[in-house]
Design a protein around this motif. Structure first.
Motif, PDB file in Angstrom:
ATOM      1  N   GLU A 180      63.135  30.617  -7.848  1.00  0.00           N
ATOM      2  CA  GLU A 180      62.442  30.383  -6.579  1.00  0.00           C
ATOM      3  C   GLU A 180      61.496  29.196  -6.685  1.00  0.00           C
ATOM      4  OE1 GLU A 180      62.327  31.769  -3.578  1.00  0.00           O
ATOM      5  OE2 GLU A 180      63.251  33.745  -3.717  1.00  0.00           O
ATOM      6  N   GLN A 194      56.897  27.240  -2.185  1.00  0.00           N
ATOM      7  CA  GLN A 194      57.402  27.812  -0.940  1.00  0.00           C
ATOM      8  C   GLN A 194      57.027  29.278  -0.798  1.00  0.00           C
ATOM      9  OE1 GLN A 194      61.566  27.210  -0.248  1.00  0.00           O
ATOM     10  NE2 GLN A 194      61.396  24.980  -0.096  1.00  0.00           N
ATOM     11  N   SER A 230      66.321  27.793   3.302  1.00  0.00           N
ATOM     12  CA  SER A 230      66.723  28.444   2.057  1.00  0.00           C
ATOM     13  C   SER A 230      67.270  29.838   2.339  1.00  0.00           C
ATOM     14  CB  SER A 230      65.524  28.550   1.110  1.00  0.00           C
ATOM     15  OG  SER A 230      64.587  29.502   1.591  1.00  0.00           O
ATOM     16  N   ASP A 248      74.108  33.488  -0.159  1.00  0.00           N
ATOM     17  CA  ASP A 248      73.802  32.186   0.423  1.00  0.00           C
ATOM     18  C   ASP A 248      73.667  32.353   1.932  1.00  0.00           C
ATOM     19  OD1 ASP A 248      76.400  32.245   1.517  1.00  0.00           O
ATOM     20  OD2 ASP A 248      77.228  31.111  -0.151  1.00  0.00           O
TER      21      ASP A 248
END
Length: 357
Positions: free
Chosen positions: A111, A115, A189, A220
Motif C-alpha cells: 500500500e 494515501q 486504486s 483489481d
C-alpha cells in the motif's frame, strides 16, 4: 494534531505500523499502543485519543468488543480497523458500527502509506485535504500540470464516490452501467474502490434482509466492478423470489422489477403502486427518492433501453420496435429515442452495426 492509539496483540505489527507510517505529515501523532482491548480502555481512561487503529482478532478483548464499548464510553473516538481478508464479515459489521476505514494486513506492505493516511484524515475531518502549497516552479511547468491532473483525478473520484453512495445505481440500470464504465476508466486504486464498495454495501444490507454473501475475491478495479455487478444481480434475484414487502426499499426494488416486466404494456403509476401495496402518492414519493427519477421518466428510460436491445439484436422495422416497447406512434417513439440518446433509432442501429465491422 490528531492523537492516535495503536491496538494490536502482535508487538511487531504495532511497532512496524508506528515506524513506517508518515504520521506527522498528516497532522497525526501516535500517543500510545496496547496489546488488547482491555489495555486500550485502560489507556484511554487517562489519555486523550482521537483515532484508534484496532486489530479485530485479539485475546482478552477482541477488536469488535472494543469497538462496541468505545461507541458508548468514547462517542467522539473514531476508529480504523486492521484485518486479514478472511475477516471480511467482521469488517462489514465494523463498518455498520461507523468505523472510518480498514487496512488490510495482507496488502499493507504494498500500500501507499501516504494515501492510506490521507484517506483516513480526509474522512476524519470531513473534508478533502489539499496538497501542501509549494512555491511556483518557473522552470518546471510539468509540475504544475501534474498537480492539476491530480486535482482533476480527485474531483473525478469524489464525484464517483458520491454517486455510488447515492444507491440510485441499485434501482436504475442506466445509472449503474454508466457508473461501472466510468469507474473502470477512472484512475483510482483498487484499495480505494474496495473500501468504498464495502462501506456502500454495508449500508445497503442494513435495510435489505439479504442472504447474499459479502465476500469478494476481486483483486483489481475491473474485477471489483464485475463482482458488484454479480452481487446486484443476486440481490435482484432474491427480491424477485421473495413474497415479502418488508420495507420501502424492498418494495421499490420489486416495483422496478415489475416495471421491467410490464414496460411494453400500458402502465401507470397506480398499477405499480398496487402491485407493491402502496398508495399512489406515497409510491411516487418513495420511487423518486430511491431511484432519482420520476415514475414516468423511469418508464421512458426502461422502454428506450429495451428499444436499444431490439435495434441491435433484430432487423425489425422502427415501427415494429416502437410497438414492441409500448409506443404505437413510431414518430413519437423516434422523438423520445433521440431525446434519450441524441441519435435517431436508425442512426443508433447503423452505428452499432458499424462497430461490428
Amino acid at each position: 494534531m490528531i492523537r492516535v492509539l495503536i491496538v494490536d496483540d502482535d508487538k511487531l505489527a504495532r511497532k512496524g505500523l508506528i515506524s513506517i507510517m508518515p504520521w506527522s505529515d498528516h497532522d497525526m501523532m501516535v500517543v500510545g499502543e496496547a496489546a488488547n482491548g482491555a489495555k486500550a480502555l485502560e489507556f484511554m481512561e487517562t489519555h486523550e485519543v482521537d483515532l484508534m487503529f484496532v486489530d479485530l482478532s485479539m485475546p482478552v478483548m477482541s477488536g469488535m468488543e472494543l469497538l462496541q464499548v468505545t461507541r458508548q464510553r468514547f462517542p467522539d473516538l473514531r476508529s480504523v480497523i486492521l484485518s486479514f481478508h478472511e475477516e471480511f464479515e467482521n469488517v462489514q459489521t465494523a463498518y455498520r458500527m461507523g468505523v472510518l476505514d480498514y487496512i488490510s494486513k495482507v496488502r499493507l506492505e504494498s500500500e501507499d502509506d501516504e494515501q492510506i493516511l490521507q484517506r483516513i484524515r480526509q474522512q476524519l475531518i470531513g473534508e478533502r485535504s489539499e496538497p501542501p502549497a509549494k512555491p511556483p516552479a518557473l522552470s518546471a511547468p510539468a509540475s504544475s500540470l501534474g498537480t492539476n491532473t491530480c486535482s482533476q483525478e480527485d474531483e473525478e473520484w469524489s464525484r464517483l464516490e458520491q454517486e455510488w453512495r447515492s444507491h440510485y445505481w441499485l434501482y436504475n440500470e442506466s445509472v449503474f452501467q454508466r457508473l461501472c464504465k466510468q469507474t473502470v476508466e477512472a484512475k483510482i486504486s483498487f484499495r480505494r474502490l474496495e473500501g468504498l464498495f464495502m462501506r456502500v454495501l454495508s449500508q445497503m444490507e442494513t435495510v435489505f434482509d439479504l442472504d447474499t454473501e459479502f465476500r469478494s475475491d476481486a483483486n483489481d478495479v475491473r474485477s471489483a466492478v464485475e463482482w458488484l455487478r454479480d452481487y446486484r444481480n443476486r440481490v435482484y434475484a432474491q427480491v424477485a423470489a421473495s413474497t415479502h414487502f418488508t420495507n420501502t426499499t424492498t418494495s421499490i426494488l420489486k416495483a422496478v422489477l415489475f416495471i421491467r416486466e410490464q414496460a411494453s404494456n400500458t402502465l401507470h403509476a397506480e398499477n405499480v403502486a398496487d402491485h407493491v401495496h402502496m398508495s399512489r402518492s406515497y409510491f411516487c414519493q418513495c420511487f423518486k427518492k430511491l431511484t432519482g427519477s420520476t415514475f414516468n421518466d423511469y418508464l421512458k428510460q426502461e422502454r428506450i433501453r429495451a428499444a436499444e436491445r431490439l435495434l441491435c439484436e433484430t432487423n425489425q422495422s422502427i415501427a415494429w420496435v416502437a410497438h414492441a416497447v409500448g409506443y404505437n406512434d413510431s414518430k413519437y417513439f423516434s422523438q423520445l429515442f433521440y431525446e434519450q440518446t441524441r441519435l435517431l433509432p436508425s442512426e443508433f442501429r447503423a452505428q452499432f452495426h458499424r462497430g461490428d465491422d
